[in-house]
Design a protein around this motif. Structure first.
Motif, PDB file in Angstrom:
ATOM      1  N   LEU A 176       0.944  -1.020  -0.204  1.00 15.07           N
ATOM      2  CA  LEU A 176      -0.001   0.041  -0.038  1.00 15.07           C
ATOM      3  C   LEU A 176       1.003   1.165   0.030  1.00 15.07           C
ATOM      4  O   LEU A 176       0.458   2.089  -0.684  1.00 15.07           O
ATOM      5  N   ARG A 177       1.925   1.329   0.824  1.00 16.98           N
ATOM      6  CA  ARG A 177       2.675   2.361   0.636  1.00 16.98           C
ATOM      7  C   ARG A 177       3.243   2.495  -0.471  1.00 16.98           C
ATOM      8  O   ARG A 177       3.314   3.834  -0.994  1.00 16.98           O
ATOM      9  N   VAL A 178       4.095   1.717  -1.380  1.00 15.08           N
ATOM     10  CA  VAL A 178       4.376   1.976  -2.505  1.00 15.08           C
ATOM     11  C   VAL A 178       3.392   2.222  -3.336  1.00 15.08           C
ATOM     12  O   VAL A 178       3.735   3.206  -4.156  1.00 15.08           O
ATOM     13  N   HIS A 179       2.106   1.965  -3.349  1.00 14.64           N
ATOM     14  CA  HIS A 179       1.022   2.167  -4.296  1.00 14.64           C
ATOM     15  C   HIS A 179       0.779   3.800  -3.973  1.00 14.64           C
ATOM     16  O   HIS A 179       0.734   4.531  -5.076  1.00 14.64           O
ATOM     17  N   PHE A 180       0.623   4.035  -2.720  1.00 20.27           N
ATOM     18  CA  PHE A 180       0.109   5.318  -2.501  1.00 20.27           C
ATOM     19  C   PHE A 180       1.316   6.412  -2.682  1.00 20.27           C
ATOM     20  O   PHE A 180       1.085   7.366  -3.108  1.00 20.27           O
ATOM     21  N   GLU A 181       2.240   6.043  -2.389  1.00 19.14           N
ATOM     22  CA  GLU A 181       3.759   6.895  -2.684  1.00 19.14           C
ATOM     23  C   GLU A 181       4.089   7.288  -3.904  1.00 19.14           C
ATOM     24  O   GLU A 181       4.240   8.301  -4.483  1.00 19.14           O
ATOM     25  N   SER A 182       3.769   6.126  -4.936  1.00 20.22           N
ATOM     26  CA  SER A 182       4.178   6.587  -6.065  1.00 20.22           C
ATOM     27  C   SER A 182       2.940   7.302  -6.962  1.00 20.22           C
ATOM     28  O   SER A 182       3.261   7.898  -8.050  1.00 20.22           O
ATOM     29  N   HIS A 183       1.853   7.575  -6.159  1.00 25.64           N
ATOM     30  CA  HIS A 183       0.914   8.558  -6.696  1.00 25.64           C
ATOM     31  C   HIS A 183       0.663   9.544  -5.725  1.00 25.64           C
ATOM     32  O   HIS A 183      -0.409  10.297  -5.846  1.00 25.64           O
ATOM     33  N   ILE A 184       1.641   9.945  -5.010  1.00 22.19           N
ATOM     34  CA  ILE A 184       1.538  10.949  -3.993  1.00 22.19           C
ATOM     35  C   ILE A 184       0.854  12.213  -4.319  1.00 22.19           C
ATOM     36  O   ILE A 184       0.199  12.657  -3.557  1.00 22.19           O
ATOM     37  N   ASP A 185       0.985  12.881  -5.471  1.00 18.72           N
ATOM     38  CA  ASP A 185       0.470  14.038  -5.817  1.00 18.72           C
ATOM     39  C   ASP A 185      -0.911  14.083  -6.013  1.00 18.72           C
ATOM     40  O   ASP A 185      -1.786  15.085  -5.668  1.00 18.72           O
ATOM     41  N   ALA A 186      -1.579  12.888  -6.108  1.00 19.97           N
ATOM     42  CA  ALA A 186      -2.873  12.774  -6.416  1.00 19.97           C
ATOM     43  C   ALA A 186      -3.825  12.538  -4.997  1.00 19.97           C
ATOM     44  O   ALA A 186      -5.001  12.529  -4.811  1.00 19.97           O
ATOM     45  N   LEU A 187      -2.973  12.186  -4.037  1.00 17.54           N
ATOM     46  CA  LEU A 187      -3.618  12.190  -2.605  1.00 17.54           C
ATOM     47  C   LEU A 187      -3.737  13.514  -1.784  1.00 17.54           C
ATOM     48  O   LEU A 187      -3.044  14.375  -2.015  1.00 17.54           O
ATOM     49  N   SER A 188      -4.948  13.378  -1.217  1.00 21.75           N
ATOM     50  CA  SER A 188      -5.179  14.725  -0.408  1.00 21.75           C
ATOM     51  C   SER A 188      -4.185  15.001   0.707  1.00 21.75           C
ATOM     52  O   SER A 188      -3.568  13.823   1.164  1.00 21.75           O
ATOM     53  N   PRO A 189      -3.915  16.044   0.938  1.00 23.83           N
ATOM     54  CA  PRO A 189      -3.019  16.246   2.277  1.00 23.83           C
ATOM     55  C   PRO A 189      -3.229  15.633   3.204  1.00 23.83           C
ATOM     56  O   PRO A 189      -2.261  15.005   3.952  1.00 23.83           O
ATOM     57  N   GLU A 190      -4.513  15.668   3.710  1.00 21.80           N
ATOM     58  CA  GLU A 190      -4.586  14.734   4.982  1.00 21.80           C
ATOM     59  C   GLU A 190      -4.363  13.328   4.915  1.00 21.80           C
ATOM     60  O   GLU A 190      -3.640  12.750   5.826  1.00 21.80           O
ATOM     61  N   SER A 191      -4.450  12.749   3.747  1.00 27.43           N
ATOM     62  CA  SER A 191      -4.201  11.362   3.512  1.00 27.43           C
ATOM     63  C   SER A 191      -2.353  11.154   3.339  1.00 27.43           C
ATOM     64  O   SER A 191      -1.908  10.158   3.704  1.00 27.43           O
ATOM     65  N   ARG A 192      -2.094  12.152   2.796  1.00 23.71           N
ATOM     66  CA  ARG A 192      -0.489  11.971   2.855  1.00 23.71           C
ATOM     67  C   ARG A 192      -0.110  11.985   4.504  1.00 23.71           C
ATOM     68  O   ARG A 192       1.204  11.155   4.444  1.00 23.71           O
ATOM     69  N   THR A 193      -0.657  12.722   5.287  1.00 24.90           N
ATOM     70  CA  THR A 193      -0.100  12.467   6.632  1.00 24.90           C
ATOM     71  C   THR A 193      -0.326  11.293   7.172  1.00 24.90           C
ATOM     72  O   THR A 193       0.523  10.544   7.967  1.00 24.90           O
ATOM     73  N   THR A 194      -1.566  10.721   6.912  1.00 23.64           N
ATOM     74  CA  THR A 194      -1.925   9.422   7.413  1.00 23.64           C
ATOM     75  C   THR A 194      -1.166   8.462   6.859  1.00 23.64           C
ATOM     76  O   THR A 194      -0.715   7.605   7.522  1.00 23.64           O
ATOM     77  N   LEU A 195      -0.702   8.567   5.488  1.00 20.46           N
ATOM     78  CA  LEU A 195       0.246   7.771   4.801  1.00 20.46           C
ATOM     79  C   LEU A 195       1.525   7.605   5.620  1.00 20.46           C
ATOM     80  O   LEU A 195       1.980   6.289   5.885  1.00 20.46           O
ATOM     81  N   ALA A 196       1.926   8.573   6.186  1.00 19.88           N
ATOM     82  CA  ALA A 196       3.201   8.363   6.785  1.00 19.88           C
ATOM     83  C   ALA A 196       3.220   7.646   8.175  1.00 19.88           C
ATOM     84  O   ALA A 196       4.084   6.944   8.550  1.00 19.88           O
ATOM     85  N   LYS A 197       2.010   7.912   8.634  1.00 20.60           N
ATOM     86  CA  LYS A 197       1.796   7.197   9.960  1.00 20.60           C
ATOM     87  C   LYS A 197       1.334   5.683   9.665  1.00 20.60           C
ATOM     88  O   LYS A 197       1.635   4.622  10.524  1.00 20.60           O
ATOM     89  N   ASN A 198       0.429   5.400   8.845  1.00 20.44           N
ATOM     90  CA  ASN A 198      -0.138   3.951   8.789  1.00 20.44           C
ATOM     91  C   ASN A 198      -0.833   3.957   7.094  1.00 20.44           C
ATOM     92  O   ASN A 198      -2.152   4.621   7.355  1.00 20.44           O
ATOM     93  N   PRO A 199      -0.053   3.371   6.323  1.00 21.38           N
ATOM     94  CA  PRO A 199      -0.998   3.593   5.172  1.00 21.38           C
ATOM     95  C   PRO A 199      -2.033   2.621   4.990  1.00 21.38           C
ATOM     96  O   PRO A 199      -2.977   2.912   4.385  1.00 21.38           O
ATOM     97  N   LEU A 200      -2.439   1.735   6.013  1.00 20.29           N
ATOM     98  CA  LEU A 200      -3.851   1.097   6.140  1.00 20.29           C
ATOM     99  C   LEU A 200      -4.783   1.884   6.305  1.00 20.29           C
ATOM    100  O   LEU A 200      -6.031   1.641   5.682  1.00 20.29           O
TER     101      LEU A 200
END
Ligand code: HAM
Length: 425
Positions: A176-200
């Motif tokens: 999941l981390r790889v998936h979201f990081e590879s499209h990080i620009d499309a992610l909302s700022p809130e979800s970027r913060t969540t991603l750093a802590k817990n991709p799930l």
């Protein structure tokens, strides 16, 4: 406005709503005790460390805990949930496994209050420690299902997922981390913060901007080990066998970090999506170990009382039970007859109330009407002298009569109890 009011997210539960709360717990106890669960009553406060085991990537632990240092210098917290407390209790007392327990009570989370989301809220729940059998997951889910049925709720949907074994979960989180990081620009700022802590937890985002990336994210089932897949298949087969409908929801990760294998949520069909989780649970093999106990599987759920009652209101089921008394004593001769009559009738199980302060007949009769009683027992100075009382039925259709006297009769004081017992049958 009064100087003091309840704090945000905390409420007074007044009668008759409080009677409904108590009945809720009674119905729950009835359902689960029939399945061999006994009540456990852990304290409201625990060492902060107990709750930190829920997982330091969860909001419940990092943002919402009511914690403080007590006068003895201990860092403690008000419980945000009871699964960790039950596991701590299991480690401390080492009861015979499988340990099947239920609980009810208030939990505390410093959340942003809104309808269905409070800082003090109530849960009922069950936990089973010491048995690793998919049939047990099925039993636990079925008891939740049966409870909603017992309340009369029909619009409850069961969502089911499996987070697999710890290794599966780790590999999945990494994917999941790889998936979201590879499209990080499309992610909302809130979800970027969540991603750093817990991709799930990114999967939980309800933001429109995140929807396409979540839809294209890898699915946990692709990462299930053979054991995880067969456990999950057995749970599904068990639910099918007893005709409990469910939907597989591969994005169901739940807010707590301790889940392994089966996770599930009961959603209310009438509630807004932000608060539609009526209850949830799953397996948490590993939590007992993290609290210093032996390797012990665990499974359970907690159902939110506050939200479930909102769902009951929406569906028009499980209203507040009647708190009406059977009899109301009106005493215009000083109150001593009311004292002896209420004492005698209550001792014989009759629900009876009275007026105080020697009010007028009219005002006491009004109080009798408000009490919901079906019978008024009236004593004035004439009756007191004659050793009688007047028994007057309330709430009868009296359109054709002079309603002050409809159906009333004089009864000897000594025969009042028997008379009322017959009349109330
Ligand atoms: P949870 O999902 O955090 O799980 O909470 C269970 C239920 O409690 C929710 O579905 C919701 O109905 C209710 N709830 C949670 N927070 C609030 C709130 N702030 N206001 C009103 N209701 C709320 C647990 O607590 C786990 N201990 C469940 C469990 C037991 N898992 C395994 N065993």
């Amino acid at each position: 406005m009064p100087e003091f009011q309840t704090s945000p997210g905390m409420r007074d539960i007044l009668p008759p709503e409080s009677a409904r709360w108590r009945r809720f717990v009674e119905v729950f106890a009835d359902v689960v005790e029939r399945a061999g669960y006994g009540q456990v009553m852990p304290p409201l406060l625990e060492d902060l460390g107990v709750f930190q085991r829920i997982g330091d990537a969860t909001d419940v632990v990092t943002k919402e805990m009511y914690d403080f240092v007590d006068k003895g210098g201990r860092h403690i917290a008000l419980r945000p949930e009871l699964t960790a407390s039950v596991c701590r209790s299991y480690v401390q007392h080492r009861p015979q496994a499988p340990w099947k327990v239920w609980y009810s009570g208030s939990m505390f989370r410093y959340e942003k209050p809104q309808r269905g989301r409070y800082r003090q809220f109530d849960q009922v729940g069950i936990e089973v420690l010491g048995a690793d059998d998919p049939n047990l997951d099925v039993e636990v889910i079925a008891l939740g299902w049966e409870f909603y049925r017992a309340l009369g709720l029909e619009q409850v949907h069961l969502l089911l997922n499996s987070l697999g074994e710890p290794d599966d979960r780790t590999r999945y989180v990494e994917a999941l981390r790889v998936h979201f990081e590879s499209h990080i620009d499309a992610l909302s700022p809130e979800s970027r913060t969540t991603l750093a802590k817990n991709p799930l937890r990114v999967l939980d985002s309800k933001r429109e901007q995140d929807a396409p990336l979540i839809a294209s994210a890898p699915r946990i089932a692709e990462f299930h080990s053979e054991r995880a897949a067969s456990h999950f298949a057995a749970v599904r087969a068990g639910l099918d066998a007893i005709s409990i409908p469910y939907a597989i929801e591969s994005k169901l990760v739940r807010g707590l970090d301790y889940y392994r294998h089966t996770t599930f949520e009961f959603q209310g069909g009438t509630l807004d999506s932000a608060q539609n989780a009526l209850g949830g649970g799953g397996r948490y093999d590993g939590l007992v170990e993290s609290l210093g106990g032996p390797s012990t599987p665990g499974v359970g759920f907690a159902l939110g009382l506050d939200r479930t009652l909102i769902a009951c209101d929406d569906e028009g089921v499980f209203g507040a039970p009647s708190q009406a008394v059977d009899v109301f004593v009106v005493d215009t001769a000083g109150g001593s007859a009311a004292l002896s009559i209420t004492t005698e009738l209550r001792a014989h199980g009759i629900r009876v109330d009275r007026a105080f302060e020697n009010r007028s007949m009219k005002s006491q009769m009004k109080a009798a009407d408000r009490s919901g009683a079906t019978i008024a027992v009236i004593v004035g100075s004439n009756e007191l002298e004659a050793g009688t009382v007047v028994v007057r039925p309330l709430r009868v259709a009296t359109h054709d009569h002079d309603d002050t006297a409809a159906g009333q009769s004089a009864v000897l004081r000594t025969e009042l109890l028997d008379h009322l017992k017959k009349a109330l049958q």
